[in-house]
Design a protein around this motif. Sequence first.
Motif, PDB file in Angstrom:
ATOM      1  N   GLY A   1      -1.456  -2.550   7.600  1.00  0.00           N
ATOM      2  CA  GLY A   1      -1.832  -2.647   6.192  1.00  0.00           C
ATOM      3  C   GLY A   1      -2.523  -3.958   5.903  1.00  0.00           C
ATOM      4  O   GLY A   1      -2.579  -4.859   6.753  1.00  0.00           O
TER       5      GLY A   1
ATOM      6  N   THR B   1      -8.282  -0.407   0.346  1.00  0.00           N
ATOM      7  CA  THR B   1      -6.871  -0.742   0.529  1.00  0.00           C
ATOM      8  C   THR B   1      -6.032   0.525   0.624  1.00  0.00           C
ATOM      9  O   THR B   1      -5.122   0.629   1.459  1.00  0.00           O
TER      10      THR B   1
ATOM     11  N   ASN C   1      -3.777   1.297   3.849  1.00  0.00           N
ATOM     12  CA  ASN C   1      -2.325   1.214   3.651  1.00  0.00           C
ATOM     13  C   ASN C   1      -1.654   2.575   3.502  1.00  0.00           C
ATOM     14  O   ASN C   1      -0.544   2.777   4.009  1.00  0.00           O
TER      15      ASN C   1
ATOM     16  N   THR D   1      -1.413   5.204   7.047  1.00  0.00           N
ATOM     17  CA  THR D   1      -0.012   5.541   7.345  1.00  0.00           C
ATOM     18  C   THR D   1       0.168   7.054   7.443  1.00  0.00           C
ATOM     19  O   THR D   1       0.894   7.551   8.310  1.00  0.00           O
TER      20      THR D   1
ATOM     21  N   TYR E   1      -2.616  -3.718  -4.106  1.00  0.00           N
ATOM     22  CA  TYR E   1      -1.607  -3.715  -3.045  1.00  0.00           C
ATOM     23  C   TYR E   1      -0.346  -2.997  -3.513  1.00  0.00           C
ATOM     24  O   TYR E   1       0.196  -2.145  -2.806  1.00  0.00           O
TER      25      TYR E   1
ATOM     26  N   THR F   1      -0.541   0.762  -3.539  1.00  0.00           N
ATOM     27  CA  THR F   1      -0.408   1.413  -2.224  1.00  0.00           C
ATOM     28  C   THR F   1       1.049   1.465  -1.791  1.00  0.00           C
ATOM     29  O   THR F   1       1.499   2.456  -1.200  1.00  0.00           O
ATOM     30  N   LYS F   2       1.795   0.405  -2.100  1.00  0.00           N
ATOM     31  CA  LYS F   2       3.190   0.369  -1.677  1.00  0.00           C
ATOM     32  C   LYS F   2       4.058   1.282  -2.543  1.00  0.00           C
ATOM     33  O   LYS F   2       5.026   1.865  -2.057  1.00  0.00           O
TER      34      LYS F   2
END
Length: 261
Positions: free
Chosen positions: A97, A115, A119, A123, A160, A163-164
């Motif tokens: 990532g 991104t 990420n 995955t 970010y 994405t998480k």
Amino acid sequence: MSESMSVSERVSEGKIAWITGASSGIGRAVALRLARDGFRVAVSARSTDKLDELVAEMPDRLFAFPLDVTDLAASKAVVEAIRSTLGPIDLAIFSAGSYKRDSVRRFDSTALSDTMNLNVVGTAHTLEAVMPDMIARRSGEICVVASVAGYVGLPGGGFYGATKAALNNLCEALYPELEREGVRLRVINPGFVDTPLTKKNDFPMPFLISVEEAAEAIVNGLKTSRYEIIFPWKMALAIKLLHALPRRMQFALTRKMLRKR
């Protein structure tokens, strides 16, 4: 052998681990830690030079399989190469990532797309590559590295964090199905870890820990039955409290994180 026994409790049996994003940061530290614990570890990343440097530290335990996770066909080919070279993958840890600060004054949807592609979609590619064999064997363990940033939207970390948050949601959705198929899924939510990515930050990072401490927390978490491995505990407590606050109070706190113009 008990089905409830975690992979890391069966190290002596010569299990195979696969780690993406292994050229630096958390992925690299976990690869070294698992190798020292007895795993044979397949390590993947885009940087072949850094992978070679890593493998040179423990050439009898670490094996390089270069990969750009944004390439689905390459992800599937690497899984097949690992299986034919080392054996079936028992533990997969997906930590590939990237992170870049964002701003409403420099809002760049292409940067968000890039991104997301690395990420989240990257995955997903590795999940798609590794799940069928684990399901067929009714055995295996998958860990997806997300972040506490996925709990709350923080100024400058919208791309970010998005994405998480997506990875956390995806894992929650996949968990019951994979459990039924005999495959264990976990999500790893680190706080601030001293890595090449966080070195870009120009703001205070509370409860910052080293990559070695992060690797220790992850390996210890693998010895439990917990779905979520979240650390350090002070950061976990702070972010979960922030997440639980009413929006008015939450925004009052996140406004204080704004950069001065």
